[in-house]
Design a protein around this motif. Structure first.
Motif, PDB file in Angstrom:
ATOM      1  N   ALA A 151     -23.352 -80.337  56.411  1.00 49.24           N
ATOM      2  CA  ALA A 151     -22.235 -81.240  56.857  1.00 49.24           C
ATOM      3  C   ALA A 151     -21.022 -80.964  56.391  1.00 49.24           C
ATOM      4  N   LYS A 152     -21.009 -80.196  55.373  1.00 46.95           N
ATOM      5  CA  LYS A 152     -19.528 -79.666  54.857  1.00 46.95           C
ATOM      6  C   LYS A 152     -19.063 -78.806  55.972  1.00 46.95           C
ATOM      7  N   GLU A 153     -19.662 -77.848  56.307  1.00 50.52           N
ATOM      8  CA  GLU A 153     -19.211 -76.760  57.414  1.00 50.52           C
ATOM      9  C   GLU A 153     -18.833 -77.661  58.588  1.00 50.52           C
ATOM     10  N   MET A 154     -19.582 -78.883  59.120  1.00 49.51           N
ATOM     11  CA  MET A 154     -19.109 -79.659  60.165  1.00 49.51           C
ATOM     12  C   MET A 154     -17.905 -80.370  59.980  1.00 49.51           C
ATOM     13  N   GLY A 155     -17.390 -80.312  58.728  1.00 52.16           N
ATOM     14  CA  GLY A 155     -16.133 -81.168  58.345  1.00 52.16           C
ATOM     15  C   GLY A 155     -16.352 -82.506  57.808  1.00 52.16           C
ATOM     16  N   TYR A 156     -17.508 -82.818  57.239  1.00 52.17           N
ATOM     17  CA  TYR A 156     -17.692 -84.105  56.885  1.00 52.17           C
ATOM     18  C   TYR A 156     -16.954 -84.350  55.119  1.00 52.17           C
ATOM     19  N   ASP A 157     -16.753 -85.323  54.873  1.00 52.65           N
ATOM     20  CA  ASP A 157     -16.007 -85.483  53.434  1.00 52.65           C
ATOM     21  C   ASP A 157     -17.213 -85.552  52.523  1.00 52.65           C
ATOM     22  N   ALA A 161     -21.205 -86.283  53.647  1.00 53.40           N
ATOM     23  CA  ALA A 161     -22.113 -85.223  53.709  1.00 53.40           C
ATOM     24  C   ALA A 161     -23.149 -85.549  52.739  1.00 53.40           C
ATOM     25  N   LYS A 162     -23.034 -86.105  51.853  1.00 57.16           N
ATOM     26  CA  LYS A 162     -24.454 -86.551  50.938  1.00 57.16           C
ATOM     27  C   LYS A 162     -25.023 -87.716  51.725  1.00 57.16           C
ATOM     28  N   GLU A 163     -24.575 -88.558  52.349  1.00 56.23           N
ATOM     29  CA  GLU A 163     -25.152 -89.331  53.213  1.00 56.23           C
ATOM     30  C   GLU A 163     -25.906 -88.665  54.375  1.00 56.23           C
ATOM     31  N   TYR A 164     -25.379 -87.898  54.938  1.00 56.50           N
ATOM     32  CA  TYR A 164     -26.007 -87.187  56.039  1.00 56.50           C
ATOM     33  C   TYR A 164     -27.139 -86.386  55.600  1.00 56.50           C
ATOM     34  N   ALA A 165     -27.012 -85.523  54.435  1.00 59.52           N
ATOM     35  CA  ALA A 165     -28.128 -84.891  53.510  1.00 59.52           C
ATOM     36  C   ALA A 165     -29.301 -85.788  53.432  1.00 59.52           C
ATOM     37  N   TYR A 166     -28.906 -86.996  52.808  1.00 54.83           N
ATOM     38  CA  TYR A 166     -30.181 -87.782  52.441  1.00 54.83           C
ATOM     39  C   TYR A 166     -30.833 -88.546  53.806  1.00 54.83           C
ATOM     40  N   GLU A 167     -30.088 -88.771  54.799  1.00 58.39           N
ATOM     41  CA  GLU A 167     -30.479 -89.113  55.983  1.00 58.39           C
ATOM     42  C   GLU A 167     -31.588 -87.905  56.651  1.00 58.39           C
ATOM     43  N   GLN A 168     -31.014 -86.732  56.828  1.00 56.61           N
ATOM     44  CA  GLN A 168     -31.714 -85.682  57.242  1.00 56.61           C
ATOM     45  C   GLN A 168     -33.003 -85.577  56.395  1.00 56.61           C
ATOM     46  N   THR A 169     -32.809 -85.521  55.306  1.00 58.47           N
ATOM     47  CA  THR A 169     -34.160 -85.194  54.370  1.00 58.47           C
ATOM     48  C   THR A 169     -35.004 -86.219  54.416  1.00 58.47           C
ATOM     49  N   GLN A 170     -35.092 -87.536  54.850  1.00 56.87           N
ATOM     50  CA  GLN A 170     -35.576 -88.469  54.887  1.00 56.87           C
ATOM     51  C   GLN A 170     -36.477 -88.572  56.049  1.00 56.87           C
ATOM     52  N   LEU A 171     -35.764 -87.968  57.365  1.00 56.08           N
ATOM     53  CA  LEU A 171     -36.154 -87.903  58.759  1.00 56.08           C
ATOM     54  C   LEU A 171     -37.144 -86.730  58.771  1.00 56.08           C
ATOM     55  N   ARG A 172     -36.876 -85.525  57.857  1.00 50.63           N
ATOM     56  CA  ARG A 172     -37.616 -84.616  58.152  1.00 50.63           C
ATOM     57  C   ARG A 172     -38.660 -84.199  56.962  1.00 50.63           C
ATOM     58  N   HIS A 173     -39.264 -85.314  56.388  1.00 48.15           N
ATOM     59  CA  HIS A 173     -40.138 -85.077  55.223  1.00 48.15           C
ATOM     60  C   HIS A 173     -41.424 -86.001  55.562  1.00 48.15           C
ATOM     61  N   ASP A 174     -42.338 -84.954  55.327  1.00 46.30           N
ATOM     62  CA  ASP A 174     -43.818 -85.510  55.702  1.00 46.30           C
ATOM     63  C   ASP A 174     -44.585 -85.384  54.474  1.00 46.30           C
ATOM     64  N   VAL A 175     -45.650 -86.193  54.257  1.00 44.33           N
ATOM     65  CA  VAL A 175     -47.004 -86.055  53.230  1.00 44.33           C
ATOM     66  C   VAL A 175     -48.187 -85.912  54.001  1.00 44.33           C
ATOM     67  N   ALA A 176     -49.141 -85.150  53.363  1.00 42.09           N
ATOM     68  CA  ALA A 176     -50.269 -85.047  54.283  1.00 42.09           C
ATOM     69  C   ALA A 176     -51.503 -84.907  53.101  1.00 42.09           C
ATOM     70  N   TYR A 177     -52.593 -85.035  53.317  1.00 39.58           N
ATOM     71  CA  TYR A 177     -53.951 -84.767  52.523  1.00 39.58           C
ATOM     72  C   TYR A 177     -54.564 -83.586  53.070  1.00 39.58           C
ATOM     73  N   LEU A 178     -55.303 -83.036  51.975  1.00 35.57           N
ATOM     74  CA  LEU A 178     -55.876 -81.663  52.646  1.00 35.57           C
ATOM     75  C   LEU A 178     -57.052 -81.980  53.400  1.00 35.57           C
ATOM     76  N   SER A 179     -57.215 -82.466  54.683  1.00 32.51           N
ATOM     77  CA  SER A 179     -58.162 -82.889  55.461  1.00 32.51           C
ATOM     78  C   SER A 179     -58.532 -81.506  56.046  1.00 32.51           C
ATOM     79  N   PHE A 180     -59.578 -81.717  56.808  1.00 35.65           N
ATOM     80  CA  PHE A 180     -59.827 -80.535  57.869  1.00 35.65           C
ATOM     81  C   PHE A 180     -58.766 -80.188  58.854  1.00 35.65           C
ATOM     82  N   TRP A 181     -58.018 -81.155  59.305  1.00 34.55           N
ATOM     83  CA  TRP A 181     -57.012 -80.832  60.376  1.00 34.55           C
ATOM     84  C   TRP A 181     -56.113 -80.069  59.298  1.00 34.55           C
TER      85      TRP A 181
END
Length: 259
Positions: A151-157, A161-181
């Motif tokens: 975000a800083k590279e894109m010119g965000y203050d 930049a912190k808000e962008y990082a938080y939003e991207q982290t939430q969007l790209r975060h998954d949890v799973a259990y150790l199932s067969f799949w």
């Protein structure tokens, strides 16, 4: 060859090919937990005493005055390297590289019993919950750093930049259990690769055989402990090895690392 025979062969191919592929991916998961002889190893002692964690080498631990204070606990942990030959480099490479998303595999489906019926869980829910919370927060923090820098590279203050990082982290975060799949996805490489960081917790509920930490390939980190309490201590060790420090007041427990 008759038409019926040809038809039978086609049907068998249609049915068996997908099944074989799934079994191949599933069998590949066993190689994740049994990757063979490591290129390098490092041994550490994680000492919990007086409400703090201390990271020591075996030699340093031998110099500690005995007896230890009441309530002290000692965890012997081995770091293994399968990528570069240096466990510390492997850890930093795996956790600090940029990824499109990340997945935390909390453990076997039995871990869900900690929410509904803790008495059914074959371990100690208190420590598994602490380990899950700590590793999720750690990986989220590391993941967000890369998107903050982007975000800083894109010119965000700074604030944006912190808000962008938080939003991207939430969007790209998954949890799973150790199932067969999940095992299938890890085995075939869909989870735990250069685009998808995957952190796998293996404790008593999953049949852990050692107190060890290793990355069998880039993008996949295995944290294995024979007790849930050991898993928690191993995550503290990881934080020490990669030089990660929590902001003041953010960590649920005071962690002191020496050595």
């Amino acid at each position: 060859m008759g038409k019926k025979t040809v038809a039978l062969i086609i049907v068998l191919l249609v049915v068996l090919a997908p099944v074989s592929y799934v079994l191949y991916g599933y069998s590949g998961f066993s190689k994740v937990l049994n990757p063979g002889k490591p290129k390098g190893e490092s041994n550490y002692v994680v000492l919990y005493s007086g409400g703090q964690f201390y990271i020591l080498t075996p030699a340093q631990y031998k110099t500690i005055q005995r007896p230890l204070p009441p309530g002290s606990k000692v965890f012997n942990v081995t770091l293994k390297s399968y990528i570069t030959g240096s466990p510390a480099v492997d850890l930093n490479l795996t956790l600090r590289s940029p990824y499109d998303r990340f997945v935390i595999v909390l453990g076997s489906p039995n871990v869900q019993d900690c929410k509904s019926n803790p008495s059914l869980y074959p371990g100690i829910c208190q420590f598994r919950t602490a380990a899950v919370t700590e590793v999720s927060a750690l990986v989220s923090s590391l993941f967000s750093i890369n998107y903050y820098l982007k975000a800083k590279e894109m010119g965000y203050d700074n604030a944006s930049a912190k808000e962008y990082a938080y939003e991207q982290t939430q969007l790209r975060h998954d949890v799973a259990y150790l199932s067969f799949w999940t095992k299938f996805e890890i085995g075939r490489g869909a989870l735990g690769n250069e685009k998808v960081l995957t952190v796998l917790l293996i404790g008593p509920a999953e049949g852990a055989k050692c107190n060890c930490i290793y990355a069998p390939r880039k993008g996949l980190l295995v944290i294995e402990g024979t007790t849930d309490e050991t898993l928690r201590a191993e995550i503290v060790l990881i934080e020490h090895i990669i030089g990660f420090q929590w902001p003041s007041g953010k960590n649920p427990e005071l962690v002191t690392a020496t050595g």
